[in-house]
Scaffold this motif. Structure first.
Motif, short mmCIF file in Angstrom:
data_model
loop_
_atom_site.label_atom_id
_atom_site.label_comp_id
_atom_site.label_asym_id
_atom_site.label_seq_id
_atom_site.Cartn_x
_atom_site.Cartn_y
_atom_site.Cartn_z
N LEU A 217 0.84 -1.20 0.00
CA LEU A 217 0.00 0.00 0.00
C LEU A 217 0.88 1.25 0.00
O LEU A 217 0.62 2.20 -0.76
CB LEU A 217 -0.92 0.00 1.22
CG LEU A 217 -1.83 1.23 1.37
CD1 LEU A 217 -2.91 1.23 0.30
CD2 LEU A 217 -2.47 1.25 2.76
N ALA A 218 1.91 1.25 0.84
CA ALA A 218 2.82 2.40 0.90
C ALA A 218 3.53 2.60 -0.44
O ALA A 218 3.64 3.72 -0.95
CB ALA A 218 3.83 2.20 2.02
N ILE A 219 3.99 1.50 -1.03
CA ILE A 219 4.69 1.58 -2.31
C ILE A 219 3.78 2.09 -3.42
O ILE A 219 4.19 2.91 -4.25
CB ILE A 219 5.26 0.19 -2.67
CG1 ILE A 219 6.41 -0.18 -1.74
CG2 ILE A 219 5.71 0.13 -4.14
CD1 ILE A 219 6.86 -1.61 -1.86
N ILE A 225 11.60 4.79 -3.44
CA ILE A 225 11.79 3.82 -2.36
C ILE A 225 13.26 3.75 -1.97
O ILE A 225 14.15 3.76 -2.83
CB ILE A 225 11.32 2.41 -2.80
CG1 ILE A 225 9.83 2.42 -3.17
CG2 ILE A 225 11.61 1.37 -1.72
CD1 ILE A 225 8.89 2.76 -2.04
N VAL A 226 13.50 3.66 -0.65
CA VAL A 226 14.84 3.47 -0.13
C VAL A 226 14.89 2.12 0.57
O VAL A 226 14.08 1.83 1.46
CB VAL A 226 15.24 4.57 0.87
CG1 VAL A 226 16.66 4.31 1.40
CG2 VAL A 226 15.16 5.95 0.22
N LYS A 227 15.82 1.28 0.16
CA LYS A 227 16.04 -0.01 0.81
C LYS A 227 17.10 0.17 1.89
O LYS A 227 18.22 0.58 1.61
CB LYS A 227 16.51 -1.04 -0.22
CG LYS A 227 16.88 -2.39 0.37
CD LYS A 227 17.50 -3.29 -0.70
CE LYS A 227 18.00 -4.59 -0.09
NZ LYS A 227 18.71 -5.43 -1.09
N VAL A 228 16.74 -0.12 3.14
CA VAL A 228 17.66 0.06 4.25
C VAL A 228 18.15 -1.31 4.75
O VAL A 228 17.37 -2.07 5.34
CB VAL A 228 17.01 0.83 5.41
CG1 VAL A 228 18.03 1.05 6.52
CG2 VAL A 228 16.47 2.17 4.92
N VAL A 232 15.97 -6.59 3.90
CA VAL A 232 14.61 -6.21 3.50
C VAL A 232 14.03 -7.33 2.64
O VAL A 232 14.71 -7.88 1.77
CB VAL A 232 14.61 -4.88 2.72
CG1 VAL A 232 13.19 -4.50 2.31
CG2 VAL A 232 15.23 -3.77 3.57
N ASN A 233 12.77 -7.65 2.87
CA ASN A 233 12.11 -8.72 2.13
C ASN A 233 12.27 -8.51 0.62
O ASN A 233 11.81 -7.50 0.08
CB ASN A 233 10.63 -8.75 2.50
CG ASN A 233 9.91 -9.98 1.99
OD1 ASN A 233 10.14 -10.41 0.87
ND2 ASN A 233 9.04 -10.55 2.80
N PRO A 234 12.93 -9.43 -0.08
CA PRO A 234 13.18 -9.25 -1.52
C PRO A 234 11.89 -9.18 -2.34
O PRO A 234 11.85 -8.56 -3.40
CB PRO A 234 14.02 -10.47 -1.90
CG PRO A 234 13.78 -11.47 -0.82
CD PRO A 234 13.53 -10.68 0.42
N GLU A 235 10.83 -9.80 -1.84
CA GLU A 235 9.55 -9.77 -2.56
C GLU A 235 9.00 -8.35 -2.64
O GLU A 235 8.46 -7.94 -3.67
CB GLU A 235 8.53 -10.69 -1.87
CG GLU A 235 7.18 -10.73 -2.57
CD GLU A 235 6.16 -11.61 -1.87
OE1 GLU A 235 4.95 -11.42 -2.10
OE2 GLU A 235 6.58 -12.49 -1.07
N TYR A 239 8.46 -5.94 -5.89
CA TYR A 239 7.17 -5.30 -6.15
C TYR A 239 7.37 -3.83 -6.52
O TYR A 239 6.77 -3.33 -7.48
CB TYR A 239 6.29 -5.42 -4.90
CG TYR A 239 4.90 -4.84 -5.04
CD1 TYR A 239 3.88 -5.57 -5.63
CD2 TYR A 239 4.62 -3.56 -4.57
CE1 TYR A 239 2.60 -5.03 -5.76
CE2 TYR A 239 3.35 -3.01 -4.69
CZ TYR A 239 2.33 -3.76 -5.29
OH TYR A 239 1.07 -3.22 -5.41
N ALA A 240 8.24 -3.14 -5.77
CA ALA A 240 8.49 -1.73 -6.05
C ALA A 240 9.17 -1.55 -7.40
O ALA A 240 8.82 -0.65 -8.18
CB ALA A 240 9.35 -1.13 -4.94
#
Length: 274
Positions: A217-219, A225-228, A232-235, A239-240
């Motif tokens: 929903l956030a995406i 998007i920032v991956k920290v 982080v879940n690769p799925e 999706y992003a």
């Protein structure tokens, strides 16, 4: 065109809550960006484990006492503020007796997740956006960190899209490895309804609306998007990426943080004119 005003909406900020990857970044990134000359505002929930006296929090009367209706129930919005020692960062805290004052963070004293975490996130999101309106402040970019901020992008792009404070605002969401294991509460779907946002907006997600759906929903309503971290879940990253959103990784070296985020904010904000 460059972004000059950044609204940081954080789930956690040290020193108000225990140190973690998220709480450290909740303090570090706003401080670095502010020192670079940006105008910033910073928000977080007033979790029940925050020591108000030690943190020198005090209520902002002119911003408080608005009633927010969540699932047909009135909930008073209390705004408190404090300054992080040895910095120029002022933090606004979203408080409410039912959702925050008498609660810890995501879990209770026994380590059990609160069954209304979803409603708490909705109250937090609306409380932040209503307060920014009252401040008469217009952010170029909103940067959300943590699952507690997951409803922010939705409301910015729908219910608040015609508000002067948010009409041209872009939203960046940071994704962490931390995940909720339980559900978001039976009332989450009804609670999300506000203005032109109806409960059926969640029909495209799983019926039980898990943590993964909350992240999606956030995406769906974010601009970047920032991956920290590496866990982080690769799925959710996939999706992003498949949605065509720009995705960056938080830099490993502290000296790279400023340039990385400056360039990303400007890239996202520049897309307004595209």
């Amino acid at each position: 065109m460059k972004a000059k005003k950044v609204l940081f909406i954080n789930q956690e900020i040290t020193p108000y809550v225990p140190e973690s990857e998220m709480s450290n970044l909740g303090r570090q990134i706003p401080q670095i960006i502010q020192e670079k000359g940006y105008e910033i505002r910073t928000f977080m929930p007033k979790w029940g484990n925050i020591n108000e006296r030690r943190g020198q929090l005090h209520e902002v009367i002119r911003l408080s006492r608005m009633m927010l209706i969540i699932d047909e129930t009135d909930h008073p919005l209390i705004i408190k503020v404090a300054s992080i020692p040895a910095t120029r960062i002022q933090v606004y805290f979203i408080d409410n007796e039912d959702y925050f004052t008498k609660r810890l963070m995501a879990k209770d004293e026994n380590g059990v997740e609160y069954d209304d975490n979803g409603e708490r996130a909705i109250f937090f999101a609306r409380g932040v956006l209503e307060t920014v309106k009252k401040l008469r402040w217009t952010p170029d970019v909103i940067h959300c960190q943590g699952w507690m901020c997951s409803a922010i992008p939705l409301y910015v792009k729908t219910a608040y899209r015609e508000e002067p404070s948010f009409a041209n605002t872009k939203v960046v969401t940071s994704l962490f490895s931390e995940e909720l294991k339980g559900g978001l509460g039976e009332k989450f779907k009804d609670s999300i309804a506000f203005r032109d946002v109806k409960s059926d907006i969640l029909d495209n997600y799983n019926k039980d609306f898990s943590f993964m759906d909350l992240e999606k929903l956030a995406i769906d309503y974010s601009d970047g998007i920032v991956k920290v971290g590496a866990d982080v879940n690769p799925e959710i990253i996939k999706y992003a990426t498949e949605k065509g959103l720009p995705v960056i990784s938080h830099p490993e070296k502290e000296e790279d943080i400023c340039q990385t985020y400056q360039e990303f904010y400007d890239k996202i904000f520049d897309s307004i004119s595209e």
